[in-house]
Enzyme design. Structure first.
Site, PDB file in Angstrom:
ATOM      1  N   HIS A  43       0.102  -3.618  -1.905  1.00  0.00           N
ATOM      2  CA  HIS A  43      -1.342  -3.444  -2.116  1.00  0.00           C
ATOM      3  C   HIS A  43      -1.542  -2.230  -3.021  1.00  0.00           C
ATOM      4  O   HIS A  43      -1.789  -1.128  -2.549  1.00  0.00           O
ATOM      5  CB  HIS A  43      -2.048  -3.244  -0.776  1.00  0.00           C
ATOM      6  CG  HIS A  43      -3.545  -3.251  -0.868  1.00  0.00           C
ATOM      7  ND1 HIS A  43      -4.349  -3.681   0.155  1.00  0.00           N
ATOM      8  CD2 HIS A  43      -4.399  -2.877  -1.863  1.00  0.00           C
ATOM      9  CE1 HIS A  43      -5.617  -3.566  -0.195  1.00  0.00           C
ATOM     10  NE2 HIS A  43      -5.664  -3.072  -1.421  1.00  0.00           N
ATOM     11  N   GLU A  70      -1.953  -7.778  -2.810  1.00  0.00           N
ATOM     12  CA  GLU A  70      -3.298  -7.630  -2.269  1.00  0.00           C
ATOM     13  C   GLU A  70      -4.085  -6.634  -3.106  1.00  0.00           C
ATOM     14  O   GLU A  70      -3.512  -5.720  -3.702  1.00  0.00           O
ATOM     15  CB  GLU A  70      -3.256  -7.081  -0.835  1.00  0.00           C
ATOM     16  CG  GLU A  70      -2.491  -7.910   0.153  1.00  0.00           C
ATOM     17  CD  GLU A  70      -2.457  -7.279   1.527  1.00  0.00           C
ATOM     18  OE1 GLU A  70      -2.161  -7.988   2.500  1.00  0.00           O
ATOM     19  OE2 GLU A  70      -2.712  -6.055   1.633  1.00  0.00           O
ATOM     20  N   HIS A 190      -3.219  -7.092   9.644  1.00  0.00           N
ATOM     21  CA  HIS A 190      -3.816  -5.783   9.908  1.00  0.00           C
ATOM     22  C   HIS A 190      -3.667  -5.432  11.388  1.00  0.00           C
ATOM     23  O   HIS A 190      -4.246  -6.079  12.254  1.00  0.00           O
ATOM     24  CB  HIS A 190      -5.287  -5.681   9.504  1.00  0.00           C
ATOM     25  CG  HIS A 190      -5.686  -4.251   9.216  1.00  0.00           C
ATOM     26  ND1 HIS A 190      -5.598  -3.696   7.955  1.00  0.00           N
ATOM     27  CD2 HIS A 190      -6.115  -3.260  10.021  1.00  0.00           C
ATOM     28  CE1 HIS A 190      -5.989  -2.440   7.992  1.00  0.00           C
ATOM     29  NE2 HIS A 190      -6.299  -2.146   9.240  1.00  0.00           N
TER      30      HIS A 190
END
Length: 237
Positions: A43, A70, A190
């Site tokens: 990410h 991401e 997450h």
């Protein structure tokens, strides 16, 4: 079988704390693959506080498993992913100042914006995923926007899990059923951990992929990276 994608952002955070190339991001990613990871997630953020754009370019030709990038689809991010062409791009509604992702997209309000982005990614042959809260409506509008998959934002599940695991997983089951009915692929991520991952999997066994970074890397400090990856994969059986 649900795939395990290892998010290596925390490895890059450790490297960046001292400069240089220790630990070596590319080596860690390749080791994760060797130890059984089904994919690698990164990410990159605008300030490059962990994964750098140069890391993304270095990883792409060497990875043998799925590569998932991401991020928030600003111009810089889109330029990066359209050049690198990973297997999957996961769109996340992060602001540049956020420490970590803390909510899914409002896919209803942002439907037109997301549709334009998703079309560009699909034209490049990249599978798309949209990060959403466990809301039937948000899943429905992700489908209308043209997403291939959704990624369920699982922090609320992880937070409630120690107190009431049945209540914690209930909205995720409903959102997952909606995704399946609409023909969407299903990811989750997450705050998933060795404590809560298997229960999520038991209740939503059609998950395509889970993306796990923080907890997995923290567990690896005690268990070692190879054993940790194997323990997470056991949770998906």
């Amino acid at each position: 079988m649900t795939k395990l994608s290892v998010n290596i952002n925390k490895i890059a955070t450790l490297r960046n704390a001292r400069g240089g190339n220790v630990p070596d991001i590319v080596k860690v990613a390749l080791d994760c693959e060797q130890f059984g990871a089904d994919g690698i997630t990164v990410h990159p953020r605008p300030d490059e506080r962990h994964i750098r754009r140069a890391d993304v370019y270095a990883l792409k030709p060497l990875l043998k498993t799925e590569f998932n990038i991401e991020g928030y689809p600003d111009a810089v991010f889109m330029d990066l992913v359209l050049k690198v062409r990973p297997n999957q791009v996961t769109l996340v509604p992060d602001s540049p100042t956020q420490i970590t992702s803390n909510a899914g997209w409002d896919t209803k309000i942002n439907q037109e914006f997301l549709s334009e982005i998703l079309d560009k990614l699909k034209e490049a042959g990249i599978r798309t995923s949209v990060f959403v809260d466990p809301s039937v409506e948000m899943v429905e509008y992700a489908a209308k926007a043209g997403a291939d998959r959704i990624e369920l934002y699982t922090e609320p599940y992880a937070t409630l899990f120690p107190k009431n695991k049945e209540a914690a997983v209930a909205p995720f089951i409903e959102a997952a059923k909606t995704a399946r009915k609409l023909g969407l692929g299903l990811n989750a991520g997450h705050d998933l951990s060795l404590e809560n991952l298997n229960y999520l999997y038991q209740n939503i066994p059609w998950l395509d992929e889970v993306s796990i970074g923080h907890a997995l890397i923290a567990d690896a400090l005690y268990l070692g990276l190879e054993r940790t990856i194997q323990e997470y994969k056991k949770c998906l059986r």
